[in-house]
Design an enzyme around this catalytic site. Structure first.
Site, short mmCIF file in Angstrom:
data_model
loop_
_atom_site.label_atom_id
_atom_site.label_comp_id
_atom_site.label_asym_id
_atom_site.label_seq_id
_atom_site.Cartn_x
_atom_site.Cartn_y
_atom_site.Cartn_z
CD GLU A 15 40.35 43.54 30.49
OE1 GLU A 15 39.80 44.42 31.17
OE2 GLU A 15 40.61 43.69 29.29
CB CYS A 48 35.48 44.30 37.17
SG CYS A 48 34.94 43.82 35.52
P1 NAD Z 1 41.33 37.03 42.33
O1 NAD Z 1 42.39 37.97 41.87
O2 NAD Z 1 41.35 36.60 43.73
O3 NAD Z 1 41.37 35.70 41.46
C1 NAD Z 1 41.33 35.74 40.05
C2 NAD Z 1 41.97 34.48 39.51
O4 NAD Z 1 43.36 34.50 39.86
C3 NAD Z 1 41.40 33.18 40.08
O5 NAD Z 1 41.39 32.21 39.05
C4 NAD Z 1 42.42 32.80 41.14
O6 NAD Z 1 42.47 31.43 41.40
C5 NAD Z 1 43.70 33.28 40.48
N1 NAD Z 1 44.82 33.50 41.40
C6 NAD Z 1 44.78 33.92 42.68
N2 NAD Z 1 46.03 33.98 43.18
C7 NAD Z 1 46.88 33.59 42.19
C8 NAD Z 1 48.28 33.44 42.09
N3 NAD Z 1 49.09 33.70 43.10
N4 NAD Z 1 48.81 33.01 40.92
C9 NAD Z 1 48.00 32.75 39.87
N5 NAD Z 1 46.65 32.88 39.90
C10 NAD Z 1 46.10 33.30 41.05
O7 NAD Z 1 39.97 37.71 41.92
P2 NAD Z 1 38.51 37.14 42.13
O8 NAD Z 1 38.15 37.32 43.55
O9 NAD Z 1 38.35 35.78 41.53
O10 NAD Z 1 37.66 38.12 41.20
C11 NAD Z 1 37.28 39.37 41.61
C12 NAD Z 1 38.19 40.43 41.04
O11 NAD Z 1 38.23 40.32 39.62
C13 NAD Z 1 37.69 41.82 41.30
O12 NAD Z 1 38.75 42.64 41.70
C14 NAD Z 1 37.14 42.26 39.95
O13 NAD Z 1 37.12 43.66 39.78
C15 NAD Z 1 38.05 41.60 39.03
N6 NAD Z 1 37.45 41.48 37.70
C16 NAD Z 1 37.92 42.27 36.72
C17 NAD Z 1 37.35 42.22 35.47
C18 NAD Z 1 37.87 43.09 34.36
O14 NAD Z 1 37.57 42.79 33.21
N7 NAD Z 1 38.62 44.13 34.63
C19 NAD Z 1 36.29 41.35 35.21
C20 NAD Z 1 35.82 40.55 36.26
C21 NAD Z 1 36.42 40.63 37.51
#
Ligand code: NAD
Length: 481
Positions: free
Chosen positions: A255, A289
């Site tokens: 997602e 999102c």
């Molecule tokens: P992010 O991608 O920075 O982080 C998401 C998660 O991934 C966090 O738990 C983070 O610690 C982890 N992460 C980061 N780097 C990683 C790695 N190298 N290996 C494993 N895990 C890692 O996103 P964010 O800033 O926390 O959230 C915002 C983003 O999430 C936006 O792009 C938003 O659109 C998206 N989002 C999507 C949905 C959906 O259902 N499509 C819902 C909510 C948020």
């Protein structure tokens, strides 16, 4: 200390048991409204991940064999407990994430609903039994839990993004390790304790907060005992996780980011469209999102829509989400606030007209005011990048074909919104819009009973609805004579 914080476990939850991180590492969790430390929590590393994996793998056979009715009743009890503790959850969400209390309550309702929904789905995992068309045998199709699952969640809905995954995995019979976002691990730790109180057997769920996501995720993704990755977060991180998952042909659900168009046609009820835009843009302070990232309005109603939306945006009260009367809380951190500022400055530098806001609020807390921009030039980054903040970017178009083309001018495809009074047009456009979800004359679309997810670079798979549990099930064909 805020009384809510005293009930939050701050150690790792390994198979449901509290345990300090290896080498007693800890990291701070901040309140984005005050920039003060709320609590320090255990900081998982690779050793803890390995232990969680051992537990998940050892528990998987028993959990898969647990009667679906029993799994369902645990989820149902968890739903009731989250509702019982809703004030505690709502306040905790506001403290660590910043959204106003009323919105945190809405998230508690939404997040709890996944527990109730999947408690109902757990007992409806069906297969099929048919005769082979040749008459030379029988076909039995059955569903089995995919196995130990790693769930990685973002900070914007600290409860709901977790329950959407954990409830489906638990219902399907999968043991789960969840790694919440480092900005907001406390809600998931509290939820882990509630799952234990609901009767979830030890070993089924581990919660691993960490300040180094890669150090926890990479060894798990490489472990042959892990069978599934479910990720919600940015497209960039999602792509790198997909690349790691490819090595082991790991089942994935992704997602990812969005760039939702909000399209107002000339025949729309403009007042309803303004209210819908306000909800689609400002829910969660724009940090969703599904947030309307670009507002495309037919030039026939552009002036009226822009004026009315600007008036409504100007009336929103910004402040600490724990205070009454606040509509918009802080952004999650300074990095996010600078990014929003950069996107606004870029649009203005390239010729957009700034009608409201546009400057970070001085003082403590990561506040950014409701902002309205119009006449967005085609090269502005706001049109192609996810702003994730309280910024309404409005652009005009001429006629239906132009509106659809504007909506689809993105590599993302999560949510889209259309406003029109014409049912034929609504259906025609909904079919042409390249997104996994379309809101017609409504600005909020999320529902635990509906399949949530995106196409194009917004992701793979669906969460919620009847589709949600399938993400955690394997299909097995058994050939019979
Ligand atoms: P992010 O991608 O920075 O982080 C998401 C998660 O991934 C966090 O738990 C983070 O610690 C982890 N992460 C980061 N780097 C990683 C790695 N190298 N290996 C494993 N895990 C890692 O996103 P964010 O800033 O926390 O959230 C915002 C983003 O999430 C936006 O792009 C938003 O659109 C998206 N989002 C999507 C949905 C959906 O259902 N499509 C819902 C909510 C948020």
């Amino acid at each position: 200390m805020d009384a809510t914080l005293t009930s939050v476990p701050t150690e790792l939850l390994l198979g449901g048991c509290e345990k300090p991180a290896a080498r007693a590492r800890r990291f701070p969790v901040y309140n984005p409204a005050t920039e003060e430390i709320l609590l320090e929590t255990a900081d998982a590393g690779p050793d803890d991940a390995a232990q969680a994996m051992d537990i998940a793998a050892a528990t998987q056979p028993d959990w898969a064999a647990t009667p679906p009715r029993q799994r369902a009743e645990i989820l149902r009890r968890a739903y009731e407990l989250v509702e019982l503790y809703r004030d505690r959850f709502a306040r905790l969400i506001t403290l660590e994430m910043g959204k106003p209390l009323a919105e945190s309550h809405a998230e508690v309702s939404y997040g709890a609903e996944f527990l109730r929904w999947f408690s109902e789905e757990a007992v409806r995992i069906n297969g099929r039994y048919t005769a082979a068309p040749s008459g030379a045998g029988r076909i039995l199709v059955t569903k089995q839990p995919v196995g130990p699952t790693l769930a990685i969640t973002p900070w914007n809905f600290p409860l709901a993004m977790g329950t959407r995954k954990v409830a489906a995995a638990v219902a399907a019979g999968c043991t789960t390790i969840i790694k919440p976002a480092p900005d907001t691990p406390l809600t998931m730790l509290l939820f882990g304790a509630v799952m234990a109180e609901a009767g979830l057997p030890q070993g089924v769920l581990s919660v691993l907060p960490t300040s180094d996501a890669a150090a926890v995720a990479a060894p798990l993704l490489a472990d042959p005992r892990l069978r599934k990755l479910t990720f919600t977060g940015s497209t960039g991180v999602g792509k790198s996780l997909l690349a790691q998952a490819a090595d082991r042909v790991l089942r994935t659900s992704m997602e990812l980011g969005g760039n939702a168009p909000f399209v107002v046609f000339a025949d729309a009820d403009v007042d309803a469209a303004v209210e819908g835009a306000l909800a689609a843009k400002m829910r969660n302070g724009g940090e969703a999102c599904t947030a309307a990232n670009r507002i495309h309005v037919d030039n026939a109603v552009l002036a009226e829509f822009t004026e009315k939306l600007t008036v409504r945006m100007a009336k929103l009260t910004v402040g600490d989400g724990t205070r009454p009367g606040v509509d918009v809380g802080p952004l999650i951190n300074e990095r996010q606030r600078s990014r929003v500022g950069e996107l606004v400055d870029d649009a203005v530098d390239k010729g957009a007209a700034l009608l409201l806001g546009g400057q970070p609020t001085p003082g403590r807390g990561y506040f950014y005011p409701p902002t309205v921009l119009t006449e967005i030039p085609s090269g502005a980054r706001l049109l192609t990048e996810e702003v994730f903040g309280p910024v309404a970017a409005i652009a005009g178009f001429d006629g239906e074909a132009d509106g659809v083309a504007a909506a689809n001018a993105t590599e993302y495809g999560l949510a889209a919104y259309i406003y029109t009074r014409d049912l034929d047009r609504a259906l025609r456009v909904a079919e042409q819009v390249e997104s996994g979800m379309v809101g017609v004359n409504r600005g909020v679309i999320s529902d635990a009973a509906a399949p949530f997810g995106g196409i194009k670079e917004s992701g793979l798979g669906r969460e919620g609805g009847g589709e949600g549990i399938e993400e955690y099930l394997e299909t097995k064909y058994i050939a019979l004579t």
